[in-house]
Design a protein around this motif. Structure first.
Motif, PDB file in Angstrom:
ATOM      1  N   ALA A  26      38.778  75.847 -11.088  1.00 48.33           N
ATOM      2  CA  ALA A  26      38.487  77.253 -11.344  1.00 48.33           C
ATOM      3  C   ALA A  26      38.439  77.515 -12.850  1.00 48.33           C
ATOM      4  O   ALA A  26      39.009  76.779 -13.654  1.00 48.33           O
TER       5      ALA A  26
ATOM      6  N   VAL B 162      34.814  81.274 -12.117  1.00 46.48           N
ATOM      7  CA  VAL B 162      35.077  80.860 -10.737  1.00 46.48           C
ATOM      8  C   VAL B 162      36.552  81.109 -10.424  1.00 46.48           C
ATOM      9  O   VAL B 162      37.420  80.499 -11.051  1.00 46.48           O
TER      10      VAL B 162
ATOM     11  N   ILE C 173      24.296  80.947  -7.671  1.00 48.70           N
ATOM     12  CA  ILE C 173      25.628  80.560  -7.179  1.00 48.70           C
ATOM     13  C   ILE C 173      25.825  81.097  -5.770  1.00 48.70           C
ATOM     14  O   ILE C 173      25.595  82.280  -5.507  1.00 48.70           O
TER      15      ILE C 173
ATOM     16  N   TRP D 175      28.852  81.584  -3.213  1.00 41.68           N
ATOM     17  CA  TRP D 175      30.314  81.590  -3.185  1.00 41.68           C
ATOM     18  C   TRP D 175      30.813  81.248  -1.785  1.00 41.68           C
ATOM     19  O   TRP D 175      30.323  81.770  -0.791  1.00 41.68           O
TER      20      TRP D 175
ATOM     21  N   ASN E 277      35.048  73.743  -8.248  1.00 41.10           N
ATOM     22  CA  ASN E 277      36.307  74.124  -7.610  1.00 41.10           C
ATOM     23  C   ASN E 277      36.281  73.839  -6.106  1.00 41.10           C
ATOM     24  O   ASN E 277      36.727  74.661  -5.293  1.00 41.10           O
TER      25      ASN E 277
ATOM     26  N   SER F 287      37.932  80.632  -4.589  1.00 38.35           N
ATOM     27  CA  SER F 287      36.534  80.446  -4.205  1.00 38.35           C
ATOM     28  C   SER F 287      36.011  79.096  -4.657  1.00 38.35           C
ATOM     29  O   SER F 287      36.471  78.524  -5.660  1.00 38.35           O
ATOM     30  N   GLN F 288      35.046  78.602  -3.896  1.00 40.94           N
ATOM     31  CA  GLN F 288      34.279  77.426  -4.268  1.00 40.94           C
ATOM     32  C   GLN F 288      32.863  77.892  -4.615  1.00 40.94           C
ATOM     33  O   GLN F 288      32.336  78.797  -3.976  1.00 40.94           O
ATOM     34  N   ALA F 289      32.284  77.282  -5.617  1.00 40.36           N
ATOM     35  CA  ALA F 289      30.954  77.695  -6.065  1.00 40.36           C
ATOM     36  C   ALA F 289      29.977  76.527  -5.911  1.00 40.36           C
ATOM     37  O   ALA F 289      30.226  75.428  -6.417  1.00 40.36           O
TER      38      ALA F 289
END
Length: 286
Positions: free
Chosen positions: A63, A30, A75, A77, A49, A34-36
């Protein structure tokens, strides 16, 4: 026979490929930007994150390397940075019934990625959802404002109001509106623009006439006040020393008469008798 299969290069390659696929679907990196959101069988289970207010890139975040259940976990993103949504060249009617061609944009950040995924599914879905909301906020706000407001410092207040309107609607998608800017709001070319320019020109001419009239009035008042003060000073001087006052006035008269005016000094000829009372200051005082 099993050993024979294991010695087969094709079999080994297929096994290696399968292992790589399993690892690729198990381990993921990650990035900081970015956020997952992890979906298990299309249902959100956790966020990695996620955005935290006051967080800085390069500091300790969520991350890094994460693991998931292969083939079951998916996932989605979500960008952690500030994103844009545009409102390009749309016509809006102001409160004075003038059509304005407005070009604006809003900047936003996803602060609740789980809510965003549930409501909009993706970043593109959020952008598509915010575009009509931004248009509604702009139309509602500018519909309550005269077109001239956008040419004054009140323009900042209008944009703040649009941002507040948009935030109320956009919070359902887990986003925060960072800023709203109107790049330009112009009248369309043709008769509406010409009419608006004529009205503005007439208003400015009327304003200039009013200012000149006020200036003339103030000048008259100042001039009258100065003349009254001068007359008062002359009267006071005459009462204190009538002879000096008479002499001073005579010198002023001589200067004007014998100089012949400012345009042609010395060009005037005057013939007077020595006994003329006008020349008494040259004869001497008795």
């Amino acid at each position: 026979m099993n050993r024979t299969l294991l010695r087969n290069p094709i079999t080994l390659a297929m096994i290696a490929l399968f292992v790589l696929i399993v690892i690729g679907n198990t381990v993921t990196i990650v990035p900081e930007t970015s956020q997952a959101v992890i979906l298990r069988l299309e249902k959100p289970v956790r966020t990695v994150n996620a955005f935290r207010r006051g967080e800085r890139f390069g500091e300790t975040t969520g991350a890094g390397l994460i693991a998931r259940i292969p083939f079951f976990d998916k996932i989605v993103w979500v960008d952690k940075r500030i994103l844009d949504v545009d409102y390009d060249n749309q016509q809006v009617l102001s409160s004075d019934q003038l059509p304005l061609e407005v070009d604006a944009y809003a900047r936003f950040r996803v602060i609740d990625p789980l809510k965003m995924v549930v409501t909009a599914r993706s970043e593109r879905g959020v952008t598509d959802a915010l575009q009509p909301l931004l248009g509604n906020a702009i139309r509602n706000e500018l519909g309550n404002q005269p077109s001239a407001t956008l040419l004054t410092p009140e323009r900042e207040r209008v944009m703040d109001n649009i941002q507040a309107r948009l935030q109320k609607l956009a919070s359902q998608y887990g986003v925060e509106i960072v800023d709203v800017r109107i790049k330009h709001a112009d009248l369309p070319s043709g008769s509406p623009l010409d009419s608006a320019l004529d009205r503005m020109r007439s208003a400015r001419k009327q304003q200039a006439t009013t200012i000149r009239a006020q200036g003339f009035r103030d000048a008259q008042i100042i001039r009258a006040d100065a003349e009254a003060q001068a007359a008062n000073i002359y009267a006071t001087s005459f009462n204190k020393d009538p002879e000096f006052y008479d002499f001073y006035r005579a010198m002023q008269s001589y200067r004007t008469t014998f100089n012949g005016g400012a345009q042609s000094p010395g060009a005037t000829s005057i013939i007077l008798s020595p006994e003329n009372s006008y020349l008494k200051q040259f004869v001497g005082r008795k």
